[in-house]
Scaffold this active site. Structure first.
Site, PDB file in Angstrom:
ATOM      1  N   ASP A   1      -9.534   0.206   4.424  1.00  0.00           N
ATOM      2  CA  ASP A   1      -8.410  -0.574   3.861  1.00  0.00           C
ATOM      3  C   ASP A   1      -8.439  -2.069   4.194  1.00  0.00           C
ATOM      4  OD1 ASP A   1      -7.761   1.946   3.053  1.00  0.00           O
ATOM      5  OD2 ASP A   1      -5.828   2.063   4.066  1.00  0.00           O
TER       6      ASP A   1
ATOM      7  N   ASP B   1      -6.497   1.716  -0.171  1.00  0.00           N
ATOM      8  CA  ASP B   1      -5.196   2.312  -0.392  1.00  0.00           C
ATOM      9  C   ASP B   1      -4.863   1.932  -1.847  1.00  0.00           C
ATOM     10  OD1 ASP B   1      -3.360   3.813   1.146  1.00  0.00           O
ATOM     11  OD2 ASP B   1      -2.035   2.081   1.432  1.00  0.00           O
TER      12      ASP B   1
ATOM     13  N   HIS C   1      -2.090   2.827  -4.567  1.00  0.00           N
ATOM     14  CA  HIS C   1      -0.866   3.534  -4.928  1.00  0.00           C
ATOM     15  C   HIS C   1      -0.364   3.216  -6.335  1.00  0.00           C
ATOM     16  CE1 HIS C   1      -0.599   4.731  -0.780  1.00  0.00           C
ATOM     17  NE2 HIS C   1      -0.244   3.559  -0.326  1.00  0.00           N
TER      18      HIS C   1
ATOM     19  N   HIS D   1       3.127  -1.724  -1.495  1.00  0.00           N
ATOM     20  CA  HIS D   1       1.852  -2.328  -1.073  1.00  0.00           C
ATOM     21  C   HIS D   1       0.699  -1.655  -1.793  1.00  0.00           C
ATOM     22  CE1 HIS D   1       2.170   1.291   1.418  1.00  0.00           C
ATOM     23  NE2 HIS D   1       0.841   1.270   1.465  1.00  0.00           N
TER      24      HIS D   1
ATOM     25  N   LYS E   1      -7.482   6.112  -2.163  1.00  0.00           N
ATOM     26  CA  LYS E   1      -6.607   7.134  -1.558  1.00  0.00           C
ATOM     27  C   LYS E   1      -5.145   6.764  -1.755  1.00  0.00           C
ATOM     28  CE  LYS E   1      -6.859   5.112   3.007  1.00  0.00           C
ATOM     29  NZ  LYS E   1      -5.441   4.720   3.013  1.00  0.00           N
TER      30      LYS E   1
ATOM     31  N   CYS F   1      -4.268   4.643   9.147  1.00  0.00           N
ATOM     32  CA  CYS F   1      -5.427   5.109   8.385  1.00  0.00           C
ATOM     33  C   CYS F   1      -6.691   5.270   9.230  1.00  0.00           C
ATOM     34  CB  CYS F   1      -5.647   4.207   7.184  1.00  0.00           C
ATOM     35  SG  CYS F   1      -4.262   4.369   6.024  1.00  0.00           S
TER      36      CYS F   1
HETATM   37  C1  VGL Z   1      -1.709   2.232   5.822  1.00  0.00           C
HETATM   38  C2  VGL Z   1       0.568   2.343   6.010  1.00  0.00           C
HETATM   39  C3  VGL Z   1       0.688   2.646   4.668  1.00  0.00           C
HETATM   40  C4  VGL Z   1      -3.027   1.965   6.489  1.00  0.00           C
HETATM   41  C5  VGL Z   1      -1.622   2.535   4.486  1.00  0.00           C
HETATM   42  O1  VGL Z   1      -3.988   1.549   5.809  1.00  0.00           O
HETATM   43  O2  VGL Z   1      -3.112   2.175   7.720  1.00  0.00           O
HETATM   44  N1  VGL Z   1      -0.616   2.159   6.579  1.00  0.00           N
HETATM   45  N2  VGL Z   1      -0.413   2.752   3.917  1.00  0.00           N
HETATM   46 ZN    ZN Z   2      -0.271   2.980   1.784  1.00  0.00          ZN
END
Ligand code: VGL
Ligand code: ZN
Length: 218
Positions: free
Chosen positions: A13, A51, A53, A86, A111, A156
């Protein structure tokens, strides 16, 4: 004769929204980008996760009014911390950090794409219902050793490390190439402890690259 080890780097990420000025900025996140670039040439396979979404994602506080960021809810029987919007698919926030070298990526794993469930781990969603395909991908490439770095240590990175270990890989977390959220003071330290208790090893960038500095074209 011993089977030669094959090593994969999983860069977790490294996206704008987790870096300075992003929607879910992780303190000092930008510092790990040059480390990611230095590490890449030392691995047989380089994987990056994103990430990714949908705007309606269940982890967004905006989809659960009157709950707000930081609240904990139970959605579909699974505890869920609520985050700011996010890493929305196809937005600038979901892009890789502009300084990340993406030229030699072997694989990108998206993901958190199912709106109904979060996915901290690069391997499975938070209820372990669906796999992202990363485990099988690495097995097909005959990877024995998985090295994990990136964001965020306490989410993550942690869950990716635990899953990688459970899948049977030798797991190394490159500690100084990770940064955490620390919603609660001590979360990062607790995450590192959990990671090492599950049998993954904590290592440093120096353990991998030594004094040597491979030159890479950016
Ligand atoms: C993450 C919070 C929400 C991460 C992803 O990459 O650690 N943390 N989504
Ligand atoms: Zn996330």
């Amino acid at each position: 004769m011993a089977v030669p080890k094959k090593k994969a780097l999983i860069m977790v990420d490294l996206q704008n929204d987790f870096c300075k000025g992003g929607q879910l900025a992780v303190p000092n996140a930008d510092e790990v980008i040059p480390l990611a670039n230095q590490l890449q040439p030392y691995f047989d396979i380089v994987v990056a996760t994103q990430d990714w979404h949908p705007p309606t994602h269940t982890s967004f506080a905006s989809n659960h009014s009157p709950y707000t960021v930081g609240d904990m809810i139970v959605a579909d029987n699974i505890p869920q911390i609520l985050w700011p919007d996010h890493c929305v698919q196809h937005t600038k926030g979901a892009d890789f950090h502009p300084n990340l070298n993406v030229r030699y990526l072997d694989k990108v794993i998206h993901k958190g794409i199912d709106k109904n469930i979060d996915s901290y781990s690069a391997f499975f969603d938070n209820a372990h219902r669906r796999s992202t395909g990363l485990g099988v991908y690495l097995q097909n490439k005959e990877i024995s050793d998985v090295y994990i770095m990136g964001l965020a240590t306490d989410y993550c990175v942690k869950y990716s490390s635990l899953d990688a270990k459970h899948l049977g890989f030798n797991v190394y977390v490159i500690q100084d190439a990770c940064r955490g959220v620390n919603l609660k003071l001590g979360d990062v330290a607790a995450a590192l402890q959990e990671i090492s208790e599950c049998g993954a090893k904590l290592v440093t960038v120096r353990d991998i690259i030594g004094e040597d500095k491979k030159q890479v074209a950016l």
